[in-house]
Design an enzyme around this catalytic site. Structure first.
Site, PDB file in Angstrom:
ATOM      1  N   ARG A 176     -68.810  40.201 -43.280  1.00 13.12           N
ATOM      2  CA  ARG A 176     -69.252  41.279 -42.398  1.00 13.12           C
ATOM      3  C   ARG A 176     -68.520  42.586 -42.642  1.00 13.12           C
ATOM      4  NH1 ARG A 176     -69.148  37.351 -37.283  1.00 13.12           N
ATOM      5  NH2 ARG A 176     -67.463  36.552 -38.561  1.00 13.12           N
ATOM      6  N   HIS A 179     -76.195  34.612 -38.870  1.00 16.45           N
ATOM      7  CA  HIS A 179     -76.130  33.304 -39.544  1.00 16.45           C
ATOM      8  C   HIS A 179     -77.480  32.964 -40.181  1.00 16.45           C
ATOM      9  CE1 HIS A 179     -72.997  32.247 -36.245  1.00 16.45           C
ATOM     10  NE2 HIS A 179     -72.332  32.457 -37.362  1.00 16.45           N
ATOM     11  N   SER A 214     -70.850  35.662 -32.976  1.00 18.34           N
ATOM     12  CA  SER A 214     -71.069  34.713 -31.863  1.00 18.34           C
ATOM     13  C   SER A 214     -70.165  35.048 -30.683  1.00 18.34           C
ATOM     14  CB  SER A 214     -70.753  33.292 -32.308  1.00 18.34           C
ATOM     15  OG  SER A 214     -71.599  32.893 -33.347  1.00 18.34           O
ATOM     16  N   LYS A 239     -61.305  26.950 -28.228  1.00 12.76           N
ATOM     17  CA  LYS A 239     -60.957  27.283 -26.833  1.00 12.76           C
ATOM     18  C   LYS A 239     -62.134  27.875 -26.076  1.00 12.76           C
ATOM     19  CE  LYS A 239     -57.604  30.075 -27.447  1.00 12.76           C
ATOM     20  NZ  LYS A 239     -56.765  30.639 -28.319  1.00 12.76           N
TER      21      LYS A 239
END
Ligand code: ADP
Length: 166
Positions: free
Chosen positions: A91, A17, A129, A41
């Site tokens: 990506r 990022h 992440s 979640k």
């Protein structure tokens, strides 16, 4: 003045990022990092925590950078911020399929705002992440994937909630 919005969950912000932010900041006069407030979640950090981490990490990036939370449609958020472009990182193939569809639909919602894709440095491209959290939860070393401050935050959070595995 050219404004760009870089949206994401940033749970937590990674070196991937950060690389996109540095590259993006050069393309616009004002970069708004939009931190989504809709809870996921598998969130490790609250919106306030994610925003505080992001503000700390972008403090030394040159250019006008703002960190703003949003829970509306991305196109409405970008419009409110007066943005002419949305920045996204790519990506690989997996990202492409998802982004292709999202941009296709977003174009129909608002044809004034363009989406621009940037590639992170090759070495940083695999970072996600989701995997950072997974590795940390099993006690793995994530320092190559996140800024030092985020490394410390993740380690502290894992200690708080307890590691996975034995
Ligand atoms: P989201 O939950 O919207 O996928 P993320 O916080 O995971 O948000 O990512 C925000 C943006 O940053 C997305 O465009 C994503 O493709 C991009 N991104 C994330 N990691 C990397 C990386 N390692 N290299 C390039 N772009 C990345």
């Amino acid at each position: 003045m050219r404004t760009g919005v870089y949206p994401g969950t940033f749970d937590p912000v990674t070196l991937g990022h950060m690389d996109i932010i540095r590259r993006g900041a050069k393309l616009v006069d004002r970069l708004v990092i939009g931190v989504t407030t809709n809870p996921s979640k598998n969130a490790m950090f609250t919106v306030d925590e994610r925003m505080a981490m992001m503000k700390r990490e972008v403090a030394d990036v040159s250019g006008e950078i703002h960190v703003v939370g949003f829970d509306s449609l991305l196109m409405d958020f970008a419009e409110r911020e007066g943005a002419g472009m949305i920045l996204r990182g790519l990506r690989g193939g997996g990202d492409f399929e998802y982004e292709f569809q999202m941009v296709g639909m977003n174009q129909q919602l608002n044809n004034r705002i363009e989406t621009v894709f940037l590639m992170a440095d090759v070495a940083l491209q695999p970072i996600a992440s989701r995997w950072v959290k997974e590795i940390a939860m099993f006690g793995g070393d994530i320092h190559k994937f996140v800024p030092p401050g985020v490394n410390a935050d993740v380690i502290a959070r894992v200690e708080q909630i307890g590691r996975k595995g034995s």
